[in-house]
Design a protein around this motif. Structure first.
Motif, PDB file in Angstrom:
ATOM      1  N   TYR A  82       0.909  -1.389   0.014  1.00 43.71           N
ATOM      2  CA  TYR A  82       0.088  -0.014  -0.024  1.00 43.71           C
ATOM      3  C   TYR A  82       0.837   1.192  -0.151  1.00 43.71           C
ATOM      4  O   TYR A  82       1.900   1.413   0.783  1.00 43.71           O
ATOM      5  CB  TYR A  82      -0.849   0.208   1.134  1.00 43.71           C
ATOM      6  N   SER A  83       0.682   2.128  -0.990  1.00 42.58           N
ATOM      7  CA  SER A  83       1.303   3.282  -1.144  1.00 42.58           C
ATOM      8  C   SER A  83       0.324   4.535  -0.762  1.00 42.58           C
ATOM      9  O   SER A  83      -0.566   4.500  -1.449  1.00 42.58           O
ATOM     10  CB  SER A  83       2.060   3.374  -2.452  1.00 42.58           C
ATOM     11  N   CYS A  84       0.901   5.433  -0.326  1.00 47.21           N
ATOM     12  CA  CYS A  84       0.170   6.920  -0.462  1.00 47.21           C
ATOM     13  C   CYS A  84       0.748   7.833  -1.245  1.00 47.21           C
ATOM     14  O   CYS A  84       2.070   7.874  -1.641  1.00 47.21           O
ATOM     15  CB  CYS A  84       0.046   7.568   0.980  1.00 47.21           C
ATOM     16  N   ALA A  85       0.065   8.705  -1.817  1.00 46.74           N
ATOM     17  CA  ALA A  85       0.488   9.607  -2.847  1.00 46.74           C
ATOM     18  C   ALA A  85      -0.213  11.100  -2.746  1.00 46.74           C
ATOM     19  O   ALA A  85      -1.438  11.138  -1.981  1.00 46.74           O
ATOM     20  CB  ALA A  85      -0.142   9.167  -4.312  1.00 46.74           C
ATOM     21  N   ALA A  86       0.440  12.049  -2.997  1.00 41.94           N
ATOM     22  CA  ALA A  86      -0.029  13.405  -2.850  1.00 41.94           C
ATOM     23  C   ALA A  86      -0.150  14.117  -4.195  1.00 41.94           C
ATOM     24  O   ALA A  86       0.700  13.950  -5.086  1.00 41.94           O
ATOM     25  CB  ALA A  86       0.990  14.181  -2.018  1.00 41.94           C
ATOM     26  N   ALA A  87      -1.244  14.933  -4.570  1.00 39.43           N
ATOM     27  CA  ALA A  87      -1.422  15.754  -5.660  1.00 39.43           C
ATOM     28  C   ALA A  87      -1.751  16.958  -5.444  1.00 39.43           C
ATOM     29  O   ALA A  87      -2.558  17.304  -4.786  1.00 39.43           O
ATOM     30  CB  ALA A  87      -2.380  15.197  -6.516  1.00 39.43           C
ATOM     31  N   TYR A  88      -1.241  18.176  -5.972  1.00 43.65           N
ATOM     32  CA  TYR A  88      -1.598  19.377  -5.813  1.00 43.65           C
ATOM     33  C   TYR A  88      -2.439  19.686  -6.560  1.00 43.65           C
ATOM     34  O   TYR A  88      -3.412  20.514  -6.288  1.00 43.65           O
ATOM     35  CB  TYR A  88      -0.230  20.223  -6.146  1.00 43.65           C
ATOM     36  N   MET A  89      -2.751  19.301  -7.966  1.00 48.78           N
ATOM     37  CA  MET A  89      -3.738  19.394  -8.685  1.00 48.78           C
ATOM     38  C   MET A  89      -4.238  18.086  -9.140  1.00 48.78           C
ATOM     39  O   MET A  89      -3.459  17.446  -9.990  1.00 48.78           O
ATOM     40  CB  MET A  89      -3.602  20.384  -9.980  1.00 48.78           C
ATOM     41  N   VAL A  90      -5.289  17.731  -9.302  1.00 47.86           N
ATOM     42  CA  VAL A  90      -5.947  16.242  -9.715  1.00 47.86           C
ATOM     43  C   VAL A  90      -7.334  16.511 -10.020  1.00 47.86           C
ATOM     44  O   VAL A  90      -8.012  17.040  -9.752  1.00 47.86           O
ATOM     45  CB  VAL A  90      -5.676  15.238  -8.518  1.00 47.86           C
ATOM     46  N   VAL A  91      -7.553  15.742 -11.148  1.00 48.12           N
ATOM     47  CA  VAL A  91      -8.813  15.695 -12.249  1.00 48.12           C
ATOM     48  C   VAL A  91      -9.464  14.519 -11.742  1.00 48.12           C
ATOM     49  O   VAL A  91     -10.472  14.460 -11.081  1.00 48.12           O
ATOM     50  CB  VAL A  91      -8.748  15.974 -13.282  1.00 48.12           C
TER      51      VAL A  91
END
Length: 124
Positions: A94-103
């Motif tokens: 399981y990996s976490c991820a971050a997005a500043y702008m995501v559609v």
């Protein structure tokens, strides 16, 4: 840059629970939407859940709805994934991820930063 570190994985039995954590450092955590993805051996990376920057909006993959809960505490720069009623089919990294702008929050290519992952193994 945002650095992400997951924790909380482990070996459990069918029906058990685990809580994963994803702690962020670096740029402002609260500006980013966050997501959890998983990858089982021999399979492609799969979307699990996502949460908006404020925590007010969440999305889940169908197979985890009602069993998993995603949440975040921006004051602690930490996101969580509470996993209940685990089955062997949940076994994955399981990996976490971050997005500043995501559609499309389900699309891993839209995320800017990734953690190293934590192994979750559910025995039958």
């Amino acid at each position: 840059q945002v650095q992400l570190v997951e924790s909380g994985g482990g070996l459990v039995q069918t029906g058990d629970s685990l809580r994963l954590s994803c702690t962020a450092s670096g740029r402002t955590f609260s500006n980013h939407a966050m997501g959890w993805f998983r990858q089982a051996p021999g399979k492609e990376r799969e979307f699990v859940a996502a949460i908006s920057w404020s925590g007010g909006s969440t999305v889940y993959e169908d197979s985890v709805k009602g069993r998993f809960t995603i949440s975040r505490d921006n004051a602690k720069n930490t996101m969580y994934l509470q996993m209940n009623s685990l089955t062997p089919e949940d076994t994955a990294v399981y990996s976490c991820a971050a997005a500043y702008m995501v559609v499309r929050v389900t699309n891993p290519e839209e995320y800017d930063y990734w953690g190293q992952g934590t192994q979750v193994t559910v025995s039958s």
